[in-house]
Enzyme design. Structure first.
Site, mmCIF file in Angstrom:
data_model
loop_
_atom_site.group_PDB
_atom_site.id
_atom_site.type_symbol
_atom_site.label_atom_id
_atom_site.label_comp_id
_atom_site.label_asym_id
_atom_site.label_seq_id
_atom_site.Cartn_x
_atom_site.Cartn_y
_atom_site.Cartn_z
ATOM 1 N N TRP A 101 0.817 -1.212 0.000
ATOM 2 C CA TRP A 101 0.000 0.000 0.000
ATOM 3 C C TRP A 101 0.845 1.254 0.000
ATOM 4 C CZ3 TRP A 101 -4.543 0.203 -1.811
ATOM 5 C CH2 TRP A 101 -5.367 -0.931 -1.762
ATOM 6 N N ASP A 175 -1.416 6.521 6.746
ATOM 7 C CA ASP A 175 -2.513 5.742 6.183
ATOM 8 C C ASP A 175 -2.787 4.625 7.182
ATOM 9 O OD1 ASP A 175 -4.170 3.954 4.887
ATOM 10 O OD2 ASP A 175 -2.915 3.747 3.106
ATOM 11 N N LYS A 199 -12.591 -1.687 6.290
ATOM 12 C CA LYS A 199 -11.795 -2.770 6.856
ATOM 13 C C LYS A 199 -12.115 -3.010 8.328
ATOM 14 C CE LYS A 199 -7.994 -1.999 3.615
ATOM 15 N NZ LYS A 199 -8.216 -3.237 2.862
#
Length: 372
Positions: A101, A175, A199
């Site tokens: 990511w 993040d 999530k």
């Protein structure tokens, strides 16, 4: 009938209590005669939902008064562009790459800023986080970006880096998509935090952004108005129609979490302790196994996303498929690893009960006894 244990990395499991409340309120929210999905986002009913959700979130994470909470859209992936459009001023941005990511984040930010990779875990195949003392941070960086939990690679910053201690005055951007609300956030070290809600918090469609007041008003001219943090903050997340149903469900999750009790603790402290216990149980089983392994260094293993693999000659397509088929038969769902790394992955977010991890550990032991 007991619901299966869902180990999906996202969209992911939600607390059963929340799902039951959503079902009960689906056709008629609090006597309004409307579903939340049918309400005007500017009407008094949804205004109360949104304001309550924001305050509960602020309470849970102890968000300081000088941070704005924004309810946005586009997911964490869109924030990879929205952050540099708001904070970079087209100048220098330092990125720490610790997995899939943060690699995506760096690639996207290059479209809007002068990006440098301050450190990378690539040489360890993303099984370790480079020591912050080795990071090559530039004096003129507009901000430093890290992914504090890598969903695919299973790497987590157990403590956020202290940039000031490293001689860097740039704000830290994190993040935190896949572990937000699984633990607290050290706001003294953070300038901006963002994460997709799907999530660990609620349905897909909602993105949470926490931005310090002094970082507003820096957007590039190319930044769309709906993604300009100053504009969104001034409109209290109502500049355009927000993802109303996702905000509503997230708000119910916040209420569930505020009431959550475990090991003599409540709220985020309680869920963090349960997350620690779940992770320790699963990692312990993997470390003791002769058939399975987790490859991440012990000091940066994720509590949320645990990739694991069959060892050595056992790691065949046939045996991987047999494991997943057997898991589904036991109502253990969504254990297939990400396509980019293979193997298996158990995402054990807040809504996953301890009993789910216990069931997975029992299956690991039975599978090893049969095939090891």
């Amino acid at each position: 009938m007991q619901r299966p244990f869902n180990f999906s990395a996202g969209p992911a499991a939600l607390p059963e209590e929340v799902l039951s409340q959503v079902a009960a309120e689906m056709l008629n929210w609090h006597g309004s005669g409307m579903s939340v999905m049918e309400m005007s986002h500017r009407g008094p009913e949804f205004t109360s939902i949104c304001e309550t959700a924001e305050q509960d979130l602020r309470d849970l994470l102890q968000v300081p008064a000088n941070f704005r909470i924004l309810f946005m859209q586009g997911g964490g992936l869109a924030e990879n562009a929205i952050v540099p459009m708001n904070l970079s001023s087209g100048g220098a941005v330092d990125m720490v790459v610790t997995g899939s990511w943060s690699t995506k984040s760096a690639d996207e930010a290059k479209r809007y800023a002068d990006v440098a990779i301050a450190a990378s875990g690539d040489s360890s195949k993303f099984t370790r986080i480079p020591d912050p003392s080795t990071w090559a941070l530039r004096k003129n960086a507009a901000y430093v970006h890290v992914c504090s939990n890598e969903t695919i690679d299973g790497v987590e910053f157990h403590a956020l880096p202290d940039l000031k201690a490293l001689g860097c005055d740039a704000p830290l951007v994190i993040d935190c998509s896949s572990h937000q609300l699984s633990r607290g956030i050290d706001w003294a070290k953070v300038g901006l935090a963002f994460g997709g809600a799907q999530k660990n918090i609620g349905p897909a469609g909602l993105t949470l952004v926490f931005v310090r007041d002094d970082l507003l008003g820096r957007a590039l001219p190319v930044c769309p108005s709906a993604f300009n943090y100053k504009t969104v903050a001034a409109a209290q997340s109502m500049y355009n129609t927000p993802p109303t149903f996702s905000i509503y469900v997230a708000g119910l999750v916040f209420q569930w979490l505020k009431q959550f009790n475990y090991a003599g603790k409540t709220g985020v402290a309680a869920i963090e302790q349960r997350n620690i216990d779940k992770a320790n149980l699963l990692y312990g089983a993997l470390d003791q196994s002769n058939l399975f392994e987790n490859r991440v260094a012990a000091d940066c293993r994720s509590r949320m996303n645990i990739p694991f693999y069959l060892r050595g000659d056992y790691n065949t397509p046939e045996l991987n498929a047999a494991f997943l088929t057997g898991a589904k038969a036991r109502n253990l769902l969504q254990l297939k690893g990400h396509k980019s790394v293979g193997g298996m992955r158990a995402s054990i977010y807040n809504a996953m009960p301890l009993e789910g991890v216990q069931a997975l550990v029992a299956y690991l032991k039975d599978f090893e006894a049969q095939h090891g």
